[in-house]
Design an enzyme around this catalytic site. Sequence first.
Site, PDB file in Angstrom:
ATOM      1  CG  ASP A 207      -1.892   1.147   1.314  1.00 43.48           C
ATOM      2  OD1 ASP A 207      -2.602   1.220   0.471  1.00 43.48           O
ATOM      3  OD2 ASP A 207      -1.561   2.016   2.031  1.00 43.48           O
ATOM      4  CD  GLU A 250      15.340 -15.571   2.993  1.00 45.97           C
ATOM      5  OE1 GLU A 250      14.788 -16.525   3.730  1.00 45.97           O
ATOM      6  OE2 GLU A 250      15.827 -14.531   3.249  1.00 45.97           O
TER       7      GLU A 250
END
Length: 530
Positions: A207, A250
């Site tokens: 956001d 990851e």
Amino acid sequence: MGQPTEWWRSAVIYQVYVRSFADGDGDGTGDLAGVRARLPYLAELGVDALWFNPWYLSPMKDGGYDVADYRAIDPAFGTLAEAEKLIAEARELGIRTIVDIVPNHVSDQHPWFRAALRAGPGSAERELFHFRPGRGEHGELPPNDWPSQFVGSAELVWTRLPDGDWYLHLFTPQQPDLNWAHPVVRQEHEDILRFWFERGVAGVRIDSAALLAKDPELPDLADRPGPPHPFVDRDELHDVYRSWRAVADEYDAVFVGEVWLPDTERFARYLRPDELHTAFNFSFLSCPWDAERLRTSIDTTLAEHAPVGAPATWVLCNHDVTRTVTRYGRADTGFDFAAKAFGTPTDLALGTRRARAAALLTLALPGAVYVYQGEELGLPEADIPRDRIEDPMHFRSGGTDPGRDGCRVPLPWAAGAPYAGFGSHQEPWLPQPADWASYAVDRQAGDPGSMLSLYREAIRIRPVFGDGPLMWLPAPEGVLAFARAGGSLCVVNLADAPADLPEHTRLLLASGPLDPEGRLPKDTAVWLLG
């Protein structure tokens, strides 16, 4: 994490505004139980992922974008265990989950801010935010002249405490801005990302992604007419997103940024290979229903993404903007927050015809597409009685802006059920219009001419366009025509006269009927095989 790596480059992603999607416990508020019960509907629609607006613990002063605890689900929506079940159940249906992170600010009920209030001026706790003494003889004036980020609001972005300190909030006073120059703030957000990635989340929507970093001097805006801006799109922000990208990699997770920037070169910097994967395309969302301007928006979007190899994202509406069928039925078919007003005349039949054509245009473009809940039902913007409006944008405008609640009205699921099947026991948190049942899922599901049937079929056959580039075809003025991979074509007629179709072997899908001569009528789109 299993298979895919780049599913997001061409995904159809469905935006779920939980509070208004489906009410599982009948208390008038949508919840995770409601979403879980409707997962088969979403699977049948054919979407690849769900983006959830904030579902975290929140006082709901700004629709959940005032977060009190990122590791807890708001009790109105359910529990963390339910969220984990929802993520897993959706994944079993081939649907991934994207959560919303709000890094610019937290709720004033967040433990950090409450501790900062208790600790007082000059404390370490206040260094996590932007606390400053005021100006003027007695500190009675705000520290600077920054304006609110709520369009139409004349208010400044500072609130004074009884102890004399002022604190910064680009949005409501209940949303204090975090200090992103502080290592604790950065570490906490990386931990939050890991928390959700560990629970199977496939991506994060960021956001207000260009607002986090602030000039440490907090200078007056009037004194800085040119770049760099003191709080928009600052260079140091890219270090934050590079560190986030390392975390996402990851987990083979992706980011989509809410980045409102007019400068295409600056916009593209967020999409470099070691930063965000995608960013929302707001020029297309706000573009009027005009062939030349739509083509320019498409070309500009593709051009600004090309240098960094990022896929475009296409979106016609979301939880902040006027619903598509309403916008396209007005004299001004573009979107501008500042232009929103009560009582704007709308031709819904015209808007719906254009929205159907826009759906085929959007779904034929290269990149990812976001569909806001209810868009596939052709829901119009609802008129909310003034005494039921909750959106702070309305109140901060002095009551002139109708706010964003009109696109957030609870969905209609069953025409004959109480509250159109949203939830059976209690009136929804926002009132549904009297004709809402006519848009209900059960009524549209069996109608081959409905908006829902159009979206289902379009999403089903969309892979025919492949993932290659777009090539514009010769077309009359006011007509958009382009080819994609494998001889697939999209033609959209925005001109006043019917248009002849290009040479083709098969008509795959049409947003409306052709005329008796087999031509494409005004405000209609088709998919063809060449």
